[in-house]
Design a protein around this motif. Structure first.
Motif, PDB file in Angstrom:
ATOM      1  N   ASN A 169      50.160  41.658  47.399  1.00  0.00           N
ATOM      2  CA  ASN A 169      48.715  41.443  47.439  1.00  0.00           C
ATOM      3  C   ASN A 169      48.086  42.350  48.478  1.00  0.00           C
ATOM      4  O   ASN A 169      48.599  42.491  49.587  1.00  0.00           O
ATOM      5  N   ILE A 186      42.370  41.065  46.662  1.00  0.00           N
ATOM      6  CA  ILE A 186      42.744  39.655  46.711  1.00  0.00           C
ATOM      7  C   ILE A 186      41.743  38.869  47.551  1.00  0.00           C
ATOM      8  O   ILE A 186      41.541  37.665  47.323  1.00  0.00           O
ATOM      9  N   HIS A 202      51.455  43.534  41.248  1.00  0.00           N
ATOM     10  CA  HIS A 202      50.544  43.538  42.391  1.00  0.00           C
ATOM     11  C   HIS A 202      49.143  43.051  42.017  1.00  0.00           C
ATOM     12  O   HIS A 202      48.754  43.071  40.850  1.00  0.00           O
ATOM     13  N   GLN A 203      48.424  42.632  43.068  1.00  0.00           N
ATOM     14  CA  GLN A 203      47.038  42.220  42.936  1.00  0.00           C
ATOM     15  C   GLN A 203      46.241  42.906  44.038  1.00  0.00           C
ATOM     16  O   GLN A 203      46.686  42.959  45.184  1.00  0.00           O
TER      17      GLN A 203
END
Length: 143
Positions: free
Chosen positions: A127, A112, A108-109
């Motif tokens: 994201n 973003i 995951h990010q």
């Protein structure tokens, strides 16, 4: 979230060591402006819940980066050691300080919406914007 048995690592100079039995195998990237300012790029971490023990604690500096979080670093070499949520002592530890990276997945990010245009990861990840991430906490955190 799957865990590895015992994960160990240390800072660049070896003055501080960390161990945990709750290291997630899911790597996350934070693109917020504070993380990028702290390390010159996105912060790549694994969640270790509240289970992180450190040796060489006299060499750990702590910076209160917000009302709800603090960042730890080695006062000898400057290595980043942790990002910790104060409300539940939840540690996010830079993945690069651990000795073993087998079985890890870039999953995951976050923040973003603050990621600059000049870089992009090719991995397919979940994201989240900063607002989406902060809304998950009780009470909700504000940036």
């Amino acid at each position: 979230m799957s865990n590895v048995s015992i994960a160990k690592g240390s800072c660049l100079c070896g003055a501080v060591s960390v161990s945990t039995t709750s290291m997630s195998n899911q790597v996350g990237a934070c693109h917020c402006s504070m993380c990028r300012n702290w390390g010159g790029g996105p912060l790549l971490v694994v969640e270790c819940e509240s289970d992180a023990s450190f040796s060489g604690e006299e060499n750990i500096g702590v910076y209160q980066s917000s009302e709800w979080a603090e960042r730890g670093f080695c006062t000898k070499c400057g290595s980043h050691l942790f990002y910790k949520l104060k409300q539940n002592n939840q540690y996010y530890i830079p993945v690069g300080i651990f000795d073993n990276d087998k079985g890890l997945v870039f999953e995951h990010q976050v923040f973003i919406d603050e990621k600059p245009e000049y870089y992009s990861f090719a991995n397919e990840t979940k994201n989240m914007t900063g607002a989406e991430l902060l809304a998950q906490f009780e009470p909700p955190l504000s940036k």
